[in-house]
Scaffold this active site. Structure first.
Site, mmCIF file in Angstrom:
data_model
loop_
_atom_site.group_PDB
_atom_site.id
_atom_site.type_symbol
_atom_site.label_atom_id
_atom_site.label_comp_id
_atom_site.label_asym_id
_atom_site.label_seq_id
_atom_site.Cartn_x
_atom_site.Cartn_y
_atom_site.Cartn_z
ATOM 1 N N TYR A 73 95.716 26.739 -50.843
ATOM 2 C CA TYR A 73 96.994 27.383 -51.148
ATOM 3 C C TYR A 73 97.852 26.496 -52.051
ATOM 4 C CZ TYR A 73 100.775 30.694 -50.414
ATOM 5 O OH TYR A 73 101.746 31.643 -50.605
ATOM 6 N N ASN B 186 95.049 49.093 -50.898
ATOM 7 C CA ASN B 186 94.999 49.190 -49.437
ATOM 8 C C ASN B 186 95.473 47.915 -48.747
ATOM 9 O OD1 ASN B 186 94.294 50.497 -46.937
ATOM 10 N ND2 ASN B 186 92.544 49.082 -46.815
ATOM 11 N N SER B 187 95.812 46.891 -49.514
ATOM 12 C CA SER B 187 96.312 45.662 -48.880
ATOM 13 C C SER B 187 97.686 45.944 -48.273
ATOM 14 C CB SER B 187 96.427 44.555 -49.929
ATOM 15 O OG SER B 187 97.417 44.905 -50.878
ATOM 16 N N ARG C 41 88.673 50.006 -53.663
ATOM 17 C CA ARG C 41 87.238 49.785 -53.861
ATOM 18 C C ARG C 41 86.395 50.595 -52.886
ATOM 19 N NH1 ARG C 41 86.044 43.825 -51.209
ATOM 20 N NH2 ARG C 41 87.308 44.131 -49.350
ATOM 21 N N TYR D 162 99.811 38.489 -58.400
ATOM 22 C CA TYR D 162 100.361 37.844 -57.190
ATOM 23 C C TYR D 162 99.276 37.437 -56.210
ATOM 24 C CZ TYR D 162 99.707 42.335 -54.793
ATOM 25 O OH TYR D 162 99.149 43.469 -54.243
ATOM 26 N N PHE E 15 103.754 35.968 -59.791
ATOM 27 C CA PHE E 15 104.854 36.122 -58.824
ATOM 28 C C PHE E 15 104.485 35.403 -57.540
ATOM 29 C CE2 PHE E 15 106.869 38.020 -55.151
ATOM 30 C CZ PHE E 15 108.198 37.908 -55.512
ATOM 31 N N TRP E 16 105.428 34.624 -57.002
ATOM 32 C CA TRP E 16 105.222 33.932 -55.726
ATOM 33 C C TRP E 16 106.487 34.073 -54.898
ATOM 34 C CZ3 TRP E 16 104.906 27.978 -54.700
ATOM 35 C CH2 TRP E 16 104.277 27.745 -53.473
HETATM 36 N N1 NAP Z 1 102.234 35.827 -54.492
HETATM 37 C C1 NAP Z 1 102.838 36.142 -53.345
HETATM 38 O O1 NAP Z 1 103.995 35.804 -53.095
HETATM 39 C C2 NAP Z 1 102.052 36.923 -52.347
HETATM 40 C C3 NAP Z 1 102.695 37.519 -51.266
HETATM 41 C C4 NAP Z 1 101.927 38.292 -50.393
HETATM 42 C C5 NAP Z 1 100.565 38.418 -50.591
HETATM 43 N N2 NAP Z 1 99.994 37.776 -51.636
HETATM 44 C C6 NAP Z 1 98.567 37.907 -51.941
HETATM 45 O O2 NAP Z 1 98.308 39.275 -52.096
HETATM 46 C C7 NAP Z 1 96.976 39.552 -51.734
HETATM 47 C C8 NAP Z 1 97.001 40.663 -50.686
HETATM 48 O O3 NAP Z 1 97.641 40.170 -49.515
HETATM 49 P P1 NAP Z 1 97.802 41.123 -48.246
HETATM 50 O O4 NAP Z 1 98.340 40.347 -47.117
HETATM 51 O O5 NAP Z 1 98.517 42.327 -48.682
HETATM 52 O O6 NAP Z 1 96.260 41.476 -48.016
HETATM 53 P P2 NAP Z 1 95.504 42.171 -46.807
HETATM 54 O O7 NAP Z 1 96.391 43.166 -46.150
HETATM 55 O O8 NAP Z 1 94.907 41.110 -45.975
HETATM 56 O O9 NAP Z 1 94.363 42.964 -47.562
HETATM 57 C C9 NAP Z 1 93.478 42.327 -48.433
HETATM 58 C C10 NAP Z 1 93.099 43.326 -49.502
HETATM 59 O O10 NAP Z 1 92.273 42.699 -50.458
HETATM 60 C C11 NAP Z 1 91.201 43.574 -50.784
HETATM 61 N N3 NAP Z 1 90.077 42.759 -51.193
HETATM 62 C C12 NAP Z 1 89.491 41.755 -50.532
HETATM 63 N N4 NAP Z 1 88.498 41.214 -51.243
HETATM 64 C C13 NAP Z 1 88.452 41.908 -52.409
HETATM 65 C C14 NAP Z 1 87.622 41.842 -53.551
HETATM 66 N N5 NAP Z 1 86.644 40.930 -53.654
HETATM 67 N N6 NAP Z 1 87.861 42.719 -54.549
HETATM 68 C C15 NAP Z 1 88.851 43.628 -54.438
HETATM 69 N N7 NAP Z 1 89.664 43.735 -53.374
HETATM 70 C C16 NAP Z 1 89.456 42.886 -52.372
HETATM 71 C C17 NAP Z 1 90.945 44.346 -49.520
HETATM 72 O O11 NAP Z 1 90.284 45.550 -49.842
HETATM 73 P P3 NAP Z 1 89.786 46.593 -48.702
HETATM 74 O O12 NAP Z 1 91.000 47.273 -48.240
HETATM 75 O O13 NAP Z 1 88.849 47.470 -49.433
HETATM 76 O O14 NAP Z 1 89.121 45.764 -47.642
HETATM 77 C C18 NAP Z 1 92.342 44.540 -48.980
HETATM 78 O O15 NAP Z 1 92.941 45.688 -49.506
HETATM 79 C C19 NAP Z 1 96.401 38.239 -51.227
HETATM 80 O O16 NAP Z 1 95.737 37.608 -52.298
HETATM 81 C C20 NAP Z 1 97.634 37.439 -50.856
HETATM 82 O O17 NAP Z 1 97.429 36.048 -50.886
HETATM 83 C C21 NAP Z 1 100.703 37.049 -52.511
#
Ligand code: NAP
Length: 329
Positions: free
Chosen positions: A55, A153-154, A176, A240, A265-266
């Protein structure tokens, strides 16, 4: 002295191997401190990355894991006037949230809107505000304007769908898995499709010739390229997350001919740069959306803290139906 159960890591590595249960001393609150009984905390990708050591920040080890979560104030120390017993609070990430209790400076906590349920409050610090800020901070979206995103879907993606719908914007959502299409449409997604190499060719039809100016990328690799090719003139691609662990692949032509720009964006940086008042105003708007049913966060499974290795294992599974939530009591 009393002790409290924590889930901590003493080294970076395979998250399932490095996370372990440990007791930690729990002091009575000193001047300016509060004691908080933690209730719930999610397992987010960033928590997994912290355990791996991949991270953007690192804590001195050993460290208690967990970035977000919620508790209720149990004891208020001398000199604290802005917290009362029973208040819902976010405790500091630097102390870790995967724990049963913490005593910490009141000034390092965030008081959360009381209308939130403990489960909602435990997940209001990372994903809903990320969606909110990305929808507000990059493009001055007009009523009815389109936004495109991958990883729809995330947790963030689902918040984008719901917040955009509540605020009058339309979303194109790339997933996907076919089985998510109807579910995300029911959540409010206007267009939901399984991403394919030629997805971008349909954008003009879907948007009636008004392609999005905002694209949200949490996947990277080829998918980031699909998003950039889908943008209209002057469009912004905001990255992000990097769930595919592949570098973003972007086409040269659209960058030049459509005057695109690419941004990161973070949420952590947002918190560092913005005032507590801006943060609390956003939380209240999110809390209002939760209260009137316009915003929900899907939970796949609730695991007790004592089953931390099973919880982390579940969070690492693909194709989950929502967050893995730790029940900390
Ligand atoms: N920059 C920031 O401030 C910030 C803030 C929040 C989150 N994030 C980032 O945003 C992302 C999502 O976070 P979250 O908590 O919303 O995630 P989450 O609810 O845990 O869901 C993960 C998502 O990633 C998808 N995924 C996993 N591996 C993949 C791949 N190889 N190719 C395409 N899709 C894939 C999954 O698809 P399926 O649904 O098909 O399983 C799922 O929709 C993460 O990378 C997290 O670190 C960043």
């Amino acid at each position: 002295m009393a002790t409290t159960l924590t889930a901590r890591y003493a080294a970076n590595g395979n998250p399932i191997e490095v996370i372990e249960l440990a007791e930690e001393a729990l002091a009575a609150p000193a001047n300016g401190e509060i004691s908080v009984k933690l209730l719930f905390a999610p397992v987010n990708p960033s928590d997994i990355n912290m355990l791996e050591g991949t991270y953007g920040v690192k804590l001195p080890l050993p460290a208690v894991a967990g970035n977000e979560g919620v508790g209720r104030v149990e004891v208020v120390g001398a000199g604290v006037s802005d917290y009362q017993v029973g208040d819902l609070v976010k405790t500091p990430s630097t102390r870790g949230t995967w724990r049963q209790a913490v005593t910490c400076p009141a000034a390092d906590c965030i008081k959360l809107p009381p209308s939130l349920t403990p489960e909602q409050a435990s997940m209001i610090y990372v994903n809903p505000p990320t969606a909110w800020c990305m929808l507000h901070d990059f493009v001055d979206l007009q009523p009815g304007e389109w936004v495109i995103q991958n990883a729809a879907n995330s947790a963030v993606g689902r918040c984008v769908i719901q917040i955009a719908k509540a605020l009058g914007w339309k979303t194109i959502n790339l997933v996907r898995r076919e089985e998510l299409v109807e579910e995300l449409k029911a959540l409010g997604g206007d267009i939901v499709v399984v991403e394919a190499p030629d997805t971008f060719k349909q954008i003009k039809t879907w948007t009636n010739g008004k392609p999005p100016r905002l694209a949200l990328n949490a996947v990277g690799g080829d998918s980031a390229g699909t998003l950039s090719k889908s943008l209209g003139d002057g469009g912004k691609l905001v990255t992000y997350g990097g769930m595919s662990k592949q570098p973003i692949k972007l086409a040269t032509g659209p960058l030049i001919f459509k005057d695109l720009s690419y941004h990161g964006f973070w949420m952590t940086r947002w918190y560092a740069n913005r005032s507590a008042q801006e943060r609390d105003t956003m939380y209240q708007k999110l809390a209002d959306l939760f209260a009137n049913g316009e915003l929900k966060i899907a939970v796949d499974k609730v695991c007790p803290l004592r089953e931390i290795k099973q919880a982390v294992t579940a969070a690492l599974q693909e194709k989950r139906g929502g967050k893995i939530l730790l029940n900390l009591q």
